[in-house]
Each structure stands twice: as C-alpha cells, then as structure tokens.
Design a protein around this motif. Structure first.
Motif, short mmCIF file in Angstrom:
data_model
loop_
_atom_site.label_atom_id
_atom_site.label_comp_id
_atom_site.label_asym_id
_atom_site.label_seq_id
_atom_site.Cartn_x
_atom_site.Cartn_y
_atom_site.Cartn_z
N TYR A 121 0.84 -1.20 0.00
CA TYR A 121 0.00 0.00 0.00
C TYR A 121 0.87 1.25 0.00
O TYR A 121 2.02 1.22 0.41
CB TYR A 121 -0.91 0.02 1.24
CG TYR A 121 -1.63 -1.29 1.45
CD1 TYR A 121 -2.62 -1.71 0.58
CD2 TYR A 121 -1.30 -2.12 2.52
CE1 TYR A 121 -3.27 -2.91 0.78
CE2 TYR A 121 -1.94 -3.31 2.73
CZ TYR A 121 -2.92 -3.71 1.85
OH TYR A 121 -3.56 -4.90 2.04
N ILE A 139 0.66 5.52 1.03
CA ILE A 139 -0.09 6.62 1.65
C ILE A 139 -0.14 7.76 0.66
O ILE A 139 0.90 8.28 0.23
CB ILE A 139 0.59 7.05 2.97
CG1 ILE A 139 0.57 5.91 3.98
CG2 ILE A 139 -0.11 8.27 3.54
CD1 ILE A 139 1.29 6.22 5.28
N VAL A 145 -5.27 5.90 1.40
CA VAL A 145 -4.32 4.85 1.07
C VAL A 145 -4.76 4.21 -0.23
O VAL A 145 -5.94 4.08 -0.51
CB VAL A 145 -4.27 3.80 2.22
CG1 VAL A 145 -3.27 2.71 1.90
CG2 VAL A 145 -3.93 4.45 3.54
#
Length: 181
Positions: free
Chosen positions: A153, A155, A165
């Motif tokens: 992932y 940010i 996200v």
C-alpha cells in the motif's frame, strides 16, 4: 460463673422476645376512632328486608322484549352505509414460455480487495511533517505522504482525521478514518 450468668441473661432475653411476639399476635385489634367531622348519625328508621324484595317486579324481567333491530339503528347516521365490494372473479395466471435470462457478465477486471488497515494515530513532528500510524491487527506500521506501507500500500494523503491509502499499482483508493483503537 460469669459464663452461667451470661447464658441465663441471653436465655431470659430470648424468652422475653418470644413472649412479646406472642402477646402482639394474640392481642385484640384496636378500635379505630372515628375521624373528626365524619360522625354518622344512627338511622332513625330501619327498613325491613321484605320491602326491598316487593319493590322488584319479577314479571317485567321475564317478559318478552322482542328482537333487537341492529339494521335500523345507526348511531352514526352521518356516515354512508358501507357496501362490500363484489368478489373479484378468479382467473388463473397465464404461463408464458420465456427464455432464461443469463446473468450479467461483469465488465473489466474484478475490483481490488479492500485495504485492511486501521488508522490508529497521527504524529506531527516539530518540522510540520505528519506521520500516520496504521495497524493490520498484528503489526503496527507508520509512514508519511508517499511512503509504501507493508510492501502493498501507499499513503496518498494524511488529513487531520483520516488517511488516504491506495494499492502500490494505483488502483483501489480508500479513505481510512481515525479509529482511536
């Protein structure tokens, strides 16, 4: 000797309590005084019981009164009579032969799985850089804008109460609110 006196006084106390309880249960009930201003005057004339029975005419109780007429009496005369609608004729449904409908085919690739992270804290450094603290329930991770988290992932943006996200390949953008847990 002191123990004998003590036993004797305890035994005497128990006998006294039992005697008072027995007296309380067997005493005559006190007569309640009449309330002031509510004194009843004695009856001047007592009626014999026979006069009461002669005043009732038993013949009228047995007499035929006739049938009640429920249709003619309507206490709500201002309302029209309600007429029941005629029953609908029963028709059997027609069976039509139709082709089975195929389920719709999804267009494009399946959507990405949801991001299972929780936003649990926000840390702001003295230089103004915000760090988001995220957890997947087992491991606690942290990062700032643009950092990769858990190798899957990224940010995108850190707000005051939420973090945005996305997956590393750019699909599946999700906003995670601050849970405080």
């Amino acid at each position: 000797m002191l123990a004998d006196r003590r036993r004797l006084s305890i035994g005497g106390g128990i006998v006294l309590v039992l005697a008072l309880g027995l007296w309380w249960q067997l005493r005559p009930a006190p007569v309640a005084p009449a309330a002031p201003g509510r004194v009843r005057a004695p009856r001047a004339e007592a009626q014999p019981a026979g006069d009461v029975l002669t005043a009732v005419d038993l013949g009228t109780l047995v007499a035929d009164r006739g049938e009640p007429s429920g249709m003619a009496r309507n206490p709500f005369r201002f309302q029209p009579k309600v007429v029941a609608p005629p029953p609908r004729p029963v028709t059997e449904p027609k069976l039509e032969m139709t082709q089975p409908v195929a389920p719709p085919v999804p267009a494009g690739p399946p959507p990405p799985p949801p991001i299972p992270l929780k936003f649990i804290a926000l840390v702001e450094r003295a230089n103004g850089v915000k760090w988001a603290v995220l957890s997947d329930g087992k491991v606690t991770m942290y990062g700032k804008d643009g950092d990769a988290i858990d190798g899957r992932y990224r940010i995108v943006k850190i707000g005051a109460e939420s973090v945005e996200v996305t997956h590393l390949d750019g699909r599946g953008r999700q906003v995670i609110r601050l849970t405080g847990q």
